[in-house]
Design an enzyme around this catalytic site. Structure first.
Site, PDB file in Angstrom:
ATOM      1  N   LYS A 370       0.792  -1.233   0.000  1.00  0.00           N
ATOM      2  CA  LYS A 370       0.000   0.000   0.000  1.00  0.00           C
ATOM      3  C   LYS A 370       0.824   1.284   0.000  1.00  0.00           C
ATOM      4  CE  LYS A 370      -0.357   0.183   5.045  1.00  0.00           C
ATOM      5  NZ  LYS A 370      -1.268   0.261   6.199  1.00  0.00           N
ATOM      6  N   LYS A 412      -7.473   5.886  -3.167  1.00  0.00           N
ATOM      7  CA  LYS A 412      -6.485   6.147  -4.213  1.00  0.00           C
ATOM      8  C   LYS A 412      -6.809   5.396  -5.494  1.00  0.00           C
ATOM      9  CE  LYS A 412      -2.708   7.287  -1.065  1.00  0.00           C
ATOM     10  NZ  LYS A 412      -3.575   7.402   0.110  1.00  0.00           N
ATOM     11  N   LEU A 452      -5.933   6.409  10.287  1.00  0.00           N
ATOM     12  CA  LEU A 452      -5.083   7.013  11.304  1.00  0.00           C
ATOM     13  C   LEU A 452      -4.341   5.947  12.099  1.00  0.00           C
ATOM     14  CD1 LEU A 452      -7.483   9.761  12.709  1.00  0.00           C
ATOM     15  CD2 LEU A 452      -5.369  10.158  11.458  1.00  0.00           C
ATOM     16  N   THR A 475       4.299  17.275   1.899  1.00  0.00           N
ATOM     17  CA  THR A 475       4.627  17.490   0.487  1.00  0.00           C
ATOM     18  C   THR A 475       4.098  18.804  -0.060  1.00  0.00           C
ATOM     19  OG1 THR A 475       2.666  16.220  -0.124  1.00  0.00           O
ATOM     20  CG2 THR A 475       4.750  15.023   0.036  1.00  0.00           C
TER      21      THR A 475
END
Length: 644
Positions: A370, A412, A452, A475
């Protein structure tokens, strides 16, 4: 302060007040009966003639109230049997009053004692109802009032109790402490109880918040205590270590929420997702990736459902060892059979053997690579595990006629911007294809946001950076993500496995996405530090940006298509999305196997890009990808030409 004084009364004090009310109602009811029957004339003379009876009636009322337990019945429980007891008390008072008047040979109005008994019962009943409404109003109007237990009866705990006593928002009801010699003692009027009896104390005092006031205790022990208390449905806060307490700062300002759920911008749903447990009772369940963060929590949740057998399927020897050890402890008293299996979901022979040997009825598929950057750099390994492994396990489950198969996916996978997300989307397409075919297995998919506290997630990374003194790196300041707790994620999988009909994609209503920079700020502040930035140049820890990584998106989505539908649970959404045909799915899997066997990452990524059109690869130059697509199209056209 009046509200606090009323709510903080002990059970004994409340019983004494109710007993006093029961006693005071006697002279009031008796005098009112005399007043009604005399019609206002000669009332005082009648009262004087019966004055010697009242003390005896008062004593009797107090004794009977104690014997019948009326003063010990909680106001909210005054119904049914309790009302009957009060009727018995009123009847007893009627008889006693009549007997006393007869023996004393006192002149009396006809029906006096019956009227007295009726008035006493009426007054008793409405006094209880009135007090209940008053207390209900107090609780409702005191929304910020919290019933607090302090864990730790040392100097810090005493100082905190003194400060909370002056607050209008808290009521300290009890101390909890692991020192057995303190149990049973009282400190400044607050009782001290053993920490092992926390559940009983919380129920007794209706505690809704616990503050851990043991700054000198190790972080591991505080974490253990906080998790145990959170499992009881409590808000848990802690005080930072003395090294982080700045002089002149009040203790209340230093309270920090404990646990990852405190980082959510919404109320956690862990305690709401409790349905669907019966689907796993007495069933044979297999969980792939059982040693991972999600897989291990799934094991814990399934064990609590009392299955017949739980198969832990795991590739990592260490993870499997730890998972089995924990499950053995959890199942000592339940009799659930635990079967550890070391192996890969890509091993078809082993998968079929395990499904048949253990007569598996439910498969929860959580095994996957992942981590986005690692899969991006290791395309062949990522696709072999995430895509081919899913295909092998899902097809084997169909052949073995497993009742239910649930794929654990990710947000995703929606319009993926990276190879890991594309691999999960392709895995979803495989499961959707199987769901569309006739068979006895119900296939479904569950999509999570970020979990989390799971391994490799942003929270442990930030915590590690904070422990080193910073800086905390992210990022991009604009990045947002959906977040959920591990408990929410696991319960969502169990629910999907319980009411899926086949082919659905389930997502959790997780509220608004969280800005990662705000998450970083909350983590820094919850650790007792301040953020160093342009507005606070003297802060403790700085937040710096490093730029988006390959394949990373600014914002994630949960659905490709619109038109989501509600389910049996109000917080769970079901969507049905487009998928490949059976032939297209088979062709994609064939091409992927061939590309993996050739050892070419470029070929692997090209196959995935063709199978998942919304995926735009960033690990390959555009020219290289275009060449691969053109080559594939030429091959397809050649195959379509007639022979000869």
């Amino acid at each position: 302060m009046l509200f606090k004084s009323i709510i903080s009364l002990s059970r004994r004090q409340k019983s004494s007040i109710l007993l006093a009310v029961d006693v005071l109602l006697v002279p009031l009811s008796f005098c009112l009966a005399l007043l009604l029957l005399s019609e206002g004339s000669g009332t005082l003379s009648l009262i004087r003639s019966h004055v010697l009876e009242l003390p005896l009636l008062i004593v009797e009322a107090g004794m009977l109230s104690q014997v019948l337990g009326l003063s010990r019945i909680k106001l909210r429980e005054y119904q049914g049997e309790a009302v009957m007891r009060s009727a018995v008390l009123a009847a007893s008072m009627t008889i006693t009053s009549a007997l006393q008047s007869r023996f004393a040979e006192v002149a009396q109005a006809p029906g006096l004692h019956v009227v007295f008994g009726l008035l006493y019962f009426t007054a008793f009943f409405f006094s209880r109802v009135g007090l209940t409404r008053i207390l209900t109003a107090i609780y409702r109007n005191s929304r910020t009032l919290s019933r607090v237990a302090i864990y730790g009866a040392g100097r810090t705990g005493m100082a905190l109790a003194r400060e909370l006593r002056n607050s209008d928002d808290f009521v300290v009801c009890a101390f909890l402490d692991d020192n057995a010699t303190l149990a049973g003692m009282t400190m400044n009027g607050v009782p001290i109880h053993s920490g092992v009896h926390a559940a009983r104390v919380i129920e007794q005092y209706k505690i809704n918040r616990v503050i851990i006031a043991m700054p000198s205790v190790s972080t591991d022990k505080q974490t253990f205590i906080s998790k145990r208390l959170e499992n009881l449905g409590l808000q848990v806060h802690s005080l930072p270590a003395f090294t982080q307490i700045h002089g002149g700062k009040e203790l209340l300002d230093l309270l920090r929420p404990v646990g990852t759920a405190a980082l959510l911008c919404r109320d956690p749903l862990s305690h709401e997702l409790t349905a669907g447990r019966n689907a796993y009772r007495d069933a044979n369940v297999l969980i792939s990736g059982a040693g991972g963060s999600i897989g291990l929590e799934l094991c814990r949740q399934v064990v609590s459902c009392r299955p017949k057998r739980l198969v832990l399927y795991e590739l990592s020897e260490l993870a499997l060892y730890n998972a089995e050890a924990e499950m053995r402890v959890l199942t000592e008293a339940t009799g659930v059979e635990i079967v550890p299996v070391l192996g890969s979901v890509a091993d078809r022979v082993q998968v079929m053997q395990v499904l048949d040997e253990h007569d598996i009825e439910i498969v929860l598929h959580a095994a996957a690579y992942k981590h986005v950057p690692l899969v991006e750099m290791n395309a062949r390994a990522g696709m072999a595990n995430n895509v081919l492994g899913t295909a092998i396990l899902a097809r084997a489950a169909r052949e073995a006629q497993v009742k239910r198969f649930v794929l654990v996916s990710t947000d995703k996978a929606v319009r993926p911007g990276n190879l890991m997300g594309a691999s999960k989307r392709l895995a979803e397409l495989i499961v959707q294809d199987l769901a569309a075919r006739p068979g006895n297995t119900v296939f479904s998919i569950v999509r999570f946001g970020n979990v989390l506290g799971s391994s490799g997630s942003v929270v442990p990374l930030f915590q590690e950076q904070i422990a080193r003194g910073g800086p905390v790196t992210l990022t991009d300041k604009r990045v947002t993500r959906y977040f959920m707790t591990i408990q929410e994620a696991s319960r969502l999988v169990l629910l999907a496995g319980s009411f899926a009909e086949g082919g659905e994609v389930f997502v959790l209503d997780m509220g608004k996405p969280v800005k990662i920079i705000e998450l970083a700020r909350r983590l820094i502040e919850s650790s007792g530090f301040t953020v160093r930035d342009a507005h606070n140049p003297d802060g403790d820890i700085e937040i710096v940006t490093t730029g988006l990584r390959p394949g990373e998106k600014l914002h994630e989505e949960l659905m490709v298509r619109k038109g989501a539908q509600t389910t049996a649970h109000p917080k769970i959404i079901s969507v049905r999305e487009d998928h490949l045909s059976e032939l297209a799915t088979a062709a994609a899997l064939r091409d992927l196997r061939e590309a993996i066997d050739r050892g070419s990452d470029v070929d692997v990524i090209s196959v995935v890009a063709r199978a998942v059109p919304e995926y735009a690869p960033q690990s390959l130059p555009a020219s290289s990808l275009q060449c691969q697509v053109v080559k594939a199209q030429r091959t397809e056209r050649t195959a379509e030409l007639p022979a000869g």
